[in-house]
Each structure stands twice: as structure tokens, then as C-alpha cells.
Enzyme design. Structure first.
Site, PDB file in Angstrom:
ATOM      1  N   PHE A 108       5.192  10.767 -46.817  1.00 46.83           N
ATOM      2  CA  PHE A 108       6.414   9.965 -46.734  1.00 46.83           C
ATOM      3  C   PHE A 108       6.697   9.615 -45.272  1.00 46.83           C
ATOM      4  CE2 PHE A 108       8.147  12.388 -50.682  1.00 46.83           C
ATOM      5  CZ  PHE A 108       7.353  11.620 -51.513  1.00 46.83           C
ATOM      6  N   CYS A 145       4.151   7.693 -42.970  1.00 45.43           N
ATOM      7  CA  CYS A 145       3.421   6.640 -42.267  1.00 45.43           C
ATOM      8  C   CYS A 145       4.370   5.485 -41.937  1.00 45.43           C
ATOM      9  CB  CYS A 145       2.256   6.166 -43.130  1.00 45.43           C
ATOM     10  SG  CYS A 145       1.257   4.938 -42.315  1.00 45.43           S
ATOM     11  N   ASN A 177       5.517  13.268 -38.858  1.00 44.88           N
ATOM     12  CA  ASN A 177       4.548  12.185 -38.886  1.00 44.88           C
ATOM     13  C   ASN A 177       4.759  11.392 -37.591  1.00 44.88           C
ATOM     14  OD1 ASN A 177       2.827   9.974 -39.688  1.00 44.88           O
ATOM     15  ND2 ASN A 177       3.141  10.658 -41.806  1.00 44.88           N
ATOM     16  N   THR A 178       4.038  10.320 -37.447  1.00 45.70           N
ATOM     17  CA  THR A 178       4.087   9.594 -36.174  1.00 45.70           C
ATOM     18  C   THR A 178       5.404   8.835 -35.997  1.00 45.70           C
ATOM     19  OG1 THR A 178       2.961   7.762 -37.207  1.00 45.70           O
ATOM     20  CG2 THR A 178       1.604   9.342 -35.979  1.00 45.70           C
ATOM     21  N   CYS A 203       7.428  27.488  -0.421  1.00 43.97           N
ATOM     22  CA  CYS A 203       7.845  26.092  -0.201  1.00 43.97           C
ATOM     23  C   CYS A 203       6.847  25.372   0.689  1.00 43.97           C
ATOM     24  CB  CYS A 203       9.229  26.064   0.443  1.00 43.97           C
ATOM     25  SG  CYS A 203       9.796  24.396   0.818  1.00 43.97           S
ATOM     26  N   CYS A 224       7.957  19.562   0.736  1.00 46.42           N
ATOM     27  CA  CYS A 224       7.794  18.171   0.311  1.00 46.42           C
ATOM     28  C   CYS A 224       9.146  17.457   0.245  1.00 46.42           C
ATOM     29  CB  CYS A 224       7.094  18.087  -1.032  1.00 46.42           C
ATOM     30  SG  CYS A 224       8.067  18.699  -2.420  1.00 46.42           S
ATOM     31  N   CYS A 228      18.252  16.245  -5.716  1.00 49.96           N
ATOM     32  CA  CYS A 228      19.618  16.781  -5.762  1.00 49.96           C
ATOM     33  C   CYS A 228      20.575  15.854  -5.008  1.00 49.96           C
ATOM     34  CB  CYS A 228      19.646  18.176  -5.148  1.00 49.96           C
ATOM     35  SG  CYS A 228      21.167  19.080  -5.496  1.00 49.96           S
ATOM     36  N   CYS A 248      25.775  24.220  -5.822  1.00 47.85           N
ATOM     37  CA  CYS A 248      24.777  24.298  -6.900  1.00 47.85           C
ATOM     38  C   CYS A 248      25.433  24.610  -8.241  1.00 47.85           C
ATOM     39  CB  CYS A 248      23.738  25.373  -6.572  1.00 47.85           C
ATOM     40  SG  CYS A 248      22.500  25.585  -7.863  1.00 47.85           S
ATOM     41  N   CYS A 252      21.649  23.370 -12.335  1.00 46.57           N
ATOM     42  CA  CYS A 252      21.188  22.398 -13.351  1.00 46.57           C
ATOM     43  C   CYS A 252      19.701  22.480 -13.637  1.00 46.57           C
ATOM     44  CB  CYS A 252      21.580  20.990 -12.949  1.00 46.57           C
ATOM     45  SG  CYS A 252      20.555  20.266 -11.633  1.00 46.57           S
TER      46      CYS A 252
END
Lengths: 438, 452
Positions: free
Chosen positions: A136, A138, A203-204, A346, A349, A356, A381, A384
């Protein structure tokens, strides 16, 4: 000693890894290869009535790739089997005879008339297959003809057809659900009312996987046109996990066996589906990407993990995380966590900072005393977890729970040991503690 | 060994044409589109990216890598050219291991930086092969005329940037071809297929630049005249002189300046005709020393030794270059300086090298410990110098700093309307990329003055 043997609605298999109803299970040749590779069972590609459907003769698949061509999501516009019914039935019979220890379930899709279902069920029963799965789900092609997802989107039809199926066969009936609905619990409830032994999902998902910007047409493009297809593969796993969990914890369907489907690629994926209530899992895209051998790592990996965790059997894992799936309103609002950046790990980067700074709470520095340095500002902070998710270094940023009794520098309030959720919150108009705004 | 020195063995054609072709092919073949996509995906798109800070020309590296990653290589090239019009050459010759790639956070994370140089090459090649002209369009003519003296990286960069602002440029070059060290100095395996000339031609396509080759300052041109005739002058004359070894035997036949030999090599149409010794000794520790040593080896020299008077950490050539030398079979003798070059019949036959060491005050001392090694050729790669007499007569007020031209932040010299950049100015790094930046900065400064 870990025992991976699976008993799903009475259908036994040496492990909980089945191949889903899809191209890999369209013929005896493929299915035998799958069994040789170690798959515990298969759901044979959906049978329909003769004359068989036809497929397009151009591309049937489209994909989303990572930069190194990692296949992240797959989209298909293939229909149910395009081979004559009798050929499929004979092969199913032969394969089941040769592979008695493996699960062999047959997927079915015929028009919504009781006689049609009765007829095909009898013929499948003659093959001595272990069960049937009602397709049921597709979402393309067949749904335009009133089958597949067209049935799966109407709970009353699901219930009706499931009832017919149960009435006309002694085989276990698994109802395969479409995710292309607003609330997956409704079709699951309908299947249960119709007497289904289990549901399988997802299903898909209806999808256009991409647009060819030269042809100005969706991918895959067949003669200059494209159509929506069914999306699957790793990308859909989160959607599938949620739907499985919703059914697993819904009071009306609680205890209804679930065969988990949707992006299962590794043993870990499988363990997650089991934890959220799936009794076994079905796999397609991973096999279509890598071939059948992947099941070996799935089996060994699941076994090793269970051994490490002290689980002896699959049923000890199934549903274990379900009690911890709850509604948002029941989450403990007194739980407070802060991000913590491990300066030794760290690599500077700066992604946590800019994520943030630009998109969240301005709670991570980029400079401390004139030096490039990324530190969490606890006063800002909110815990999150965005920084954790965008950090390219595993475990460099962690969320640390604030101990009870300490003061949250953001709110200046002490961390309470009490459990308090939205239902009791003073901002909640339906709460007994509601304090209207001034 | 020391006693059995033989007459000089210097021959051409030590290797077959096929081997030579292979030896002098691209050091880093261009990434194919898939390789580039995968490599680009390794970039973390850092905030305030350290690689950008490490680039002399401040190319927005995360931006251009992202553009490659999203399938827009020409957009990536535009990002590069916006800051560095010689981005194509810099992609080939920059010691990225000591610049952007050293700063890459992946270097810190895993010792394997994003291959920024190769990605830059991918993008700039793509642009130059698929687009007409540079990514700049000329502004309306301003009527201002600027003389740029020296068509190396600094001069080209300056001329291009000035032309883009609508000025008219006369670009003077002492040699026959434009490009400076890009054309005459870079190791052949770093710039193949006549890239330097192709790049010059491409750069000049912006228009507004009139080239005058064979015109040397001090011979055909005088600074005074240029100052009088033009609204501004940019000096990018490089370093025309070569330092002496100050060792006995320096004047023997086959004791050569490395830069001259490299120039011959770069201009040779047939490498098999270029003579090279069997035993080659290179004196020096910079990029030129490595370039000449490796190329001698690639031409077929059997034994190539670099003698450098200090240790690996002080060597001007980067670790990558040192490794490149060693993997090509070049021996590097550290703490070793020339004592005397030995000859037979006026030709080099060997070299006496003296061990050096640092005393407790950090001063380099000769130890008196001398060894002799055979040599058919000795290359001097001990640095180049500015030939000041060509620029201005003494007392004309062109201030120097050390032995190079003194410039301010804007690359302005002490003279009215004269700017300078590239190797001839003090304080630079003697890198192509630094020269390009000099030219760019000076061009913007000149433009600001002329349009004020």
C-alpha cells in the site's frame, strides 16, 4: 552467546535482515544470490495481475550524491514486477523449497476488489511462501491506477483490503505503509483493525530527486520528461525512524509487530530500528549500492554490539528505546546543558563560532585576548547543540549537563533537581500554574 | 675518492628523450574534476580562515574552494584572480606548504592540509581554457600614463591592475620575453607547456598595456626620464646581480651561476642538448639551490650534492623542497661550506668543503675539517643582489634599506611618483605571490594618487 535468530509474526529467519520488496528480489536468480550471501529473508518484489505491468525503458533511478559519489538518497520510478505472474510464482515455490530456513514473503498489489485479492492469495499460498506483504506504499505509477499509495493514503481502504486478505489466507499478513501521509498512526491503526499481523514501513517517499538544468526536466528524465518517484536510501532513515517510533508508542497500535524499512545501511541503523520497536528490518538501497555482501557486516556488527551490551537475543533489543520516545511537552525543562569545547581537540576552524554568531545565540567567541580561540560563553549558551553538530571534529564539543544546585549563568537561576515540563509551566495557558501576561 | 679526481665529465644527452620528457613533466598533474570535487569537499569553509591570512595576496580561499565544490570552477577562478591575477602561476610555484597549506586547519587536525594549490590550479586552468580574456574589464580611459619597469610577477600584476583602472601602461622588460622569473627562473617541472608565456598573453589581453621588450633600466631607460615622461613609475626590476662565493677557484670553467643555467634550461628547446656534469655540486640553501640540484639530476647527472653551510631548519628551501631534492636522489650536506674549488687545466675537478658549526653565541664558525668531493660542475646558488647603479645615480635620493629599495606600506619609494615591488624591494619574501601582492598594492596606491 548472541542469538540473531528472528521470529517475526511466526516467520522464522536466521537473522533479522530481510531484503525489501524491490528490484533485488524480482527473480530467483537474485534471491538465491542473496540467500547465498547470508540474508535472513526476502520480500519478493510485488506481484500483480497479468498482463504484467511494463516499465520505462529509459532511466528508472536518480540519486543524491556526496562529493565522493557517496550515494545518499536514491529515487526510483520502477513499478511492480514486469514479469508474468506464473513465472514469479514458480520461482518462489522453487526457492522456498531450496531455502527452507530463510524467510520468503511475497509482496502483492492488485485492484481493490475482494475477488482479485482472493484469487492471488490462493495462488501465493500454493507456493508455500511464509507470508504476504500488502503493498500500500508504492507512490508512483501504480498509485495513478488506484493501487499502492492510493490505497495506503485512505485508512478505510487499508482496513478493508487487510480484512479481505486475512479472510482469504492463513498466511501472516504484513501491511506495508506509505510515508506520504500526514499521520502514519492512522493507516497503522487501520491495518490493525483489519487484522494485520504486522505493518512494515516506510515505503518510498514522493520525490523529485533533482532537475536537469540543461534539459529543464526532472531527473531521471525519460524522453525529455520526468515524473515524481520514490525516495529511499540513507537520507530517509530519520523519517522512517520517527514513523516506526510513532506506531510503536501509539496506544492503539502498541505491540503490533513492525518490520522496519528506510535507509538501513549498517548494523547500527538496524539496531536503531530495533530499539525503536521494529521486530526486524528490511533493506534495499544499501544492497543496490554495494551488493548483497553487506549483510555480512550487518550480521557480525549487530552480533558484536549485542555481545558488548550483553543482549542475548533480538527480542531483548526490540523496543528498548520506545519508552524514551515522548512528546515535546514532557521533556524536562529543568535539564540544563552547556556546550564545552575541548581546546586540545579544537582545530580552530571557527565553524562553531560562525554558526552560533550568525544563526543562533552569539555564545561562542572567535578571539580571546587577541588570540584566535573558540570558547563557549555560558551566559549566552542555551545548550542548543548546533555547535556540536557543525564541528568537524568528533567529540571536540560536548554538551555538559549542569549539576543540580549550580547557577545557570544565563538565567541566574539554580539548577533544580525537580522534573518540570511544559504541562506545568507558567507560560502554558493550559497549565494549572498559568500566569497570564501583564 | 679524493685522490682519483678525473677530468671534467660534462655531456649532453645523458638520458633518452623519453626519460627527459617524463622527468620534466608536471610535478603535480592537474586534478581531474572528480578529484577536485572530493578535495574541495575536505575544506571546512573556516570562519576567518587561517589559510587566507597566510596568503600574501589574501585570496578568499574558502570561497573559491566552495565554488569548486558547488560546480562553479570559473567562479572560483574569478575569486582567485580578484586578488591575484597570476593565480595560475602561483598555483604552480607557491611554496603552499609554508603558506596557506601550513595554516590549513586540516594540517593541524590530521597533518594533511586541503590541497589548496592544486585546487587553485584546477580553477584557474579551467577559466583560462574556457573563457576569453581575464576576469577584469577595463574602466574608461583616464588619460594617465604609467611606466612599469620589469615584466616579472610584480610588474605584470601592477600593469594589469592599473590597466583595469583605465590607465595606459608602458611595460618595459630588459629580456626578450615577458614573465621574469616565471619565464626564466622557475623550475621547469613546475611550469610546463610554456605556461608562463600563455599567462602573460592572457593577462595582457585586458588591453591598455604596451609592451617594450629589450629595454633595460640604466642602459635604454633612465629613471629620471621616466619620472619626467610618466604620471607614475613602478620599478619591478628584480635582482640582477649574483652573490660571489668568495672561495678560491670561483673563476674556473664550469663554476656557474645557478640562475644562468636555469635560464638556459628554461629556454632550451631540446633538453637533450643541454650539457650537464656527472658530478654536480650546488652551493646554497634556497629554492634556487634545490631547483638547480633537482634539475641537474633530472638531466642525468649521476651525483648531485647540495652543500649548505647551516642546518635543515635554517634552509631557505622548505621541508617539501628538501624532500623533493632527496627523493630525486640529491644529497644535501648540511653544515658544509666551500673552502676551495679545485681544477685541472682550468676546469673544475672537485671541491673542498669545510665543516661548519655554531658556537655558543650562535655564530657560524669554520672548523678546519675539510673534505674533498669530485665535481665536474659547481653551481652557485648563494643569492642574488640588486644592481643599484642601474636605477639611479648615487645621491639622487632613492633610499635603500639594506641593499634593496626601501618602500612604505603602499610600496612607495622615497622618490616622487615612483613605486616599487617584487624582489628588488626590501622586506619581501622573494616569492612570486609576494611580488604579485606588491604590484597589486602599488597599483591601487598609484590609482588612488592619480585619481585623487
Amino acid at each position: 552467546m548472541v542469538d540473531l535468530r528472528s521470529d517475526f509474526v511466526g516467520i522464522k529467519s536466521p537473522n533479522p535482515f530481510w531484503l525489501a520488496s524491490a528490484p533485488p528480489t524480482d527473480k530467483a536468480y537474485n534471491v538465491v544470490r542473496a540467500f547465498e550471501a547470508g540474508w535472513g529473508g526476502v520480500v519478493w518484489k510485488t506481484l500483480g495481475e497479468d498482463p504484467a505491468v511494463v516499465n520505462v525503458n529509459g532511466p528508472r533511478y536518480g540519486a543524491i550524491h556526496g562529493k565522493d559519489r557517496e550515494l545518499i538518497g536514491l529515487n526510483n520510478i520502477e513499478l511492480i514486477t514486469d514479469r508474468p505472474l506464473e513465472v514469479n510464482l514458480q520461482e518462489i515455490k522453487q526457492v522456498k523449497r531450496d531455502w527452507k530456513d530463510r524467510a520468503l514473503v511475497v509482496s502483492l498489489m492488485v485492484p481493490c476488489e475482494e475477488a482479485n485479492w482472493e484469487s492471488i492469495l490462493k495462488r501465493v499460498e500454493d507456493t508455500e511462501a511464509d507470508g504476504v506483504e500488502l503493498n500500500f506504499g508504492c507512490p508512483h505509477g501504480m498509485s495513478e491506477r488506484g493501487m499502492g499509495a492510493a490505497v495506503g493514503q485512505v485508512p478505510e481502504y487499508i482496513e478493508m483490503v487487510t480484512r479481505w486478505a486475512k479472510k482469504h489466507t492463513r498466511m501472516p499478513v504484513i501491511v506495508k505503509l506509505t510515508p506520504n501521509i500526514t499521520d502514519v498512526r492512522k493507516p497503522a491503526q487501520a491495518a490493525k483493525r483489519g487484522g494485520a499481523d504486522a505493518v512494515s514501513l516506510i515505503n518510498t517517499i514522493n520525490s523529485i530527486v533533482g532537475v536537469d538544468l540543461d534539459l529543464m526536466a526532472p531527473n531521471p528524465t525519460v524522453g525529455g520528461k520526468g515524473t515524481h518517484g520514490g525516495y529511499c536510501g540513507p537520507a530517509v532513515k530519520p523519517i522512517a525512524l520517527n514513523m516506526v517510533a510513532e506506531i510503536a508508542r501509539d496506544p492503539e497500535t502498541y505491540g503490533l509487530p513492525i518490520s522496519g524499512i528506510g535507509g538501513v545501511t549498517t548494523w547500527r541503523d538496524a539496531a536503531e530500528f530495533l530499539a525503536l520497536g521494529a521486530g526486524n528490518v528490511q533493506v534495499c538501497t544499501a544492497a543496490m549500492t554495494y551488493g548483497f555482501k553487506i549483510v555480512q557486516d550487518m550480521i557480525e556488527g549487530l552480533k558484536d554490539w549485542m555481545e558488548d551490551k550483553g543482549y542475548d537475543s533480538i527480542d531483548q533489543v526490540v523496543g528498548r528505546a520506545v519508552p524514551n520516545v515522548t512528546d515535546w511537552q514532557y521533556l524536562n525543562l529543568n535539564y540544563v546543558a552547556k556546550a564545552k569545547i575541548n581546546q586540545d581537540l579544537c582545530i580552530e576552524c571557527g565553524r562553531c563560532h560562525i554558526a552560533c554568531e550568525d544563526t543562533s545565540h552569539q555564545a561562542i567567541t572567535n578571539m580571546v585576548d587577541g588570540i584566535r580561540k573558540f570558547e563557549v560563553i555560558d551566559e549566552e549558551c542555551v545548550g542548543c547543540n548546533l555547535c556540536v553538530n557543525v564541528c568537524p571534529v568528533q567529540d571536540c564539543i560536548t554538551m555538559e549537563q549542569m549539576p543540580v544546585g549550580t547557577i545557570d549563568p544565563r538565567t541566574d537561576k539554580p539548577i533544580s533537581a525537580d522534573y518540570a515540563n511544559w504541562t506545568t509551566h507558567p507560560n502554558n495557558p493550559s497549565s494549572a500554574n498559568f500566569e497570564p501576561a501583564e | 675518492m679524493a685522490d682519483t679526481l678525473t677530468a671534467a665529465d660534462i655531456r649532453s644527452g645523458r638520458l633518452s628523450d623519453e626519460v627527459l620528457k617524463d622527468n620534466f613533466s608536471d610535478l603535480h598533474p592537474r586534478l581531474d574534476p572528480h578529484e577536485a570535487a572530493v578535495e574541495a569537499d575536505r575544506c571546512y569553509f573556516c570562519y576567518d580562515a587561517p589559510c587566507m591570512t597566510a596568503c600574501s595576496t589574501s585570496i578568499d580561499i574558502p570561497q573559491f574552494i566552495r565554488q569548486i565544490s558547488t560546480g562553479n570552477p570559473n567562479g572560483a577562478a574569478k575569486t582567485i584572480f580578484a586578488e591575484n591575477i597570476l593565480g595560475g602561476m602561483c598555483a604552480r610555484v607557491c611554496p603552499t606548504e609554508t603558506l596557506c597549506e601550513e595554516a590549513c586547519v586540516r594540517e593541524k587536525a590530521e597533518g594533511k592540509p586541503v590541497r589548496i594549490g592544486e585546487l587553485q590550479r584546477f580553477a584557474t586552468d579551467h577559466f583560462m581554457e574556457t573563457k576569453e580574456g581575464t576576469s577584469f574589464t577595463r574602466a574608461a580611459e583616464t588619460g594617465k600614463r604609467i611606466a612599469v619597469v620589469g615584466a616579472g610577477p610584480a610588474g605584470l600584476s601592477c600593469a594589469h591592475r592599473l590597466a583595469s583602472h583605465g590607465h595606459q601602461i608602458d611595460l618595459f622588460e630588459a629580456k626578450g620575453k615577458m614573465g621574469g622569473l616565471n619565464e626564466y627562473g622557475i623550475a621547469a617541472y613546475k611550469s610546463t607547456n610554456d605556461f608562463a608565456q600563455k599567462e602573460v598573453e592572457w593577462l595582457l589581453s585586458i588591453g591598455g598595456i604596451t609592451v617594450h621588450s629589450g629595454m633595460a633600466l640604466g642602459r635604454d631607460l633612465s629613471l629620471e626620464r621616466l619620472q619626467a615622461d610618466y604620471d607614475a613609475v613602478f620599478l619591478s626590476i628584480g635582482l640582477g646581480g649574483v652573490n660571489a662565493l668568495r672561495a678560491e677557484g670561483e673563476n674556473l670553467e664550469n663554476v656557474e651561476d645557478a640562475v644562468d643555467y636555469i635560464e638556459d634550461l628554461r629556454q632550451a628547446s631540446d633538453l637533450s642538448k643541454l650539457p650537464v656534469g656527472r658530478d654536480v655540486v650546488v652551493i646554497g640553501g634556497g629554492m634556487t639551490a634545490v631547483d638547480i640540484a633537482v634539475q641537474s639530476k633530472l638531466l642525468g647527472a649521476e651525483n648531485v650534492t647540495i652543500a649548505y653551510r647551516r642546518g635543515p631548519d635554517q634552509m631557505g628551501a622548505s621541508k617539501f623542497e628538501q624532500d623533493l631534492a632527496q627523493t630525486n636522489g640529491v644529497a644535501i650536506k648540511f653544515w658544509s661550506k666551500p673552502f676551495a674549488i679545485k681544477g685541472e687545466g682550468g676546469q673544475v675537478s672537485g671541491i673542498e668543503l669545510e665543516r661548519t658549526e655554531l658556537n655558543e653565541n650562535g655564530r657560524l664558525l669554520a672548523t678546519g675539517d675539510i673534505e674533498t668531493i669530485p665535481a665536474d660542475m659547481v653551481f652557485k646558488a648563494v643569492g642574488q643582489t640588486l644592481v643599484t647603479k642601474d636605477i639611479a645615480a648615487e645621491g639622487e635620493g632613492l633610499a635603500l634599506e639594506g641593499d634593496r629599495i626601501k618602500v612604505d606600506e603602499q610600496r612607495k619609494t622615497s622618490l616622487t611618483n615612483v613605486w616599487a615591488g617584487g624582489d628588488c624591494v626590501a622586506g619581501g619574501e622573494d616569492l612570486t605571490v609576494a611580488a604579485v601582492e606588491d604590484g597589486k598594492v602599488a597599483a591601487e596606491a598609484i590609482n588612488a594618487v592619480l585619481t585623487a
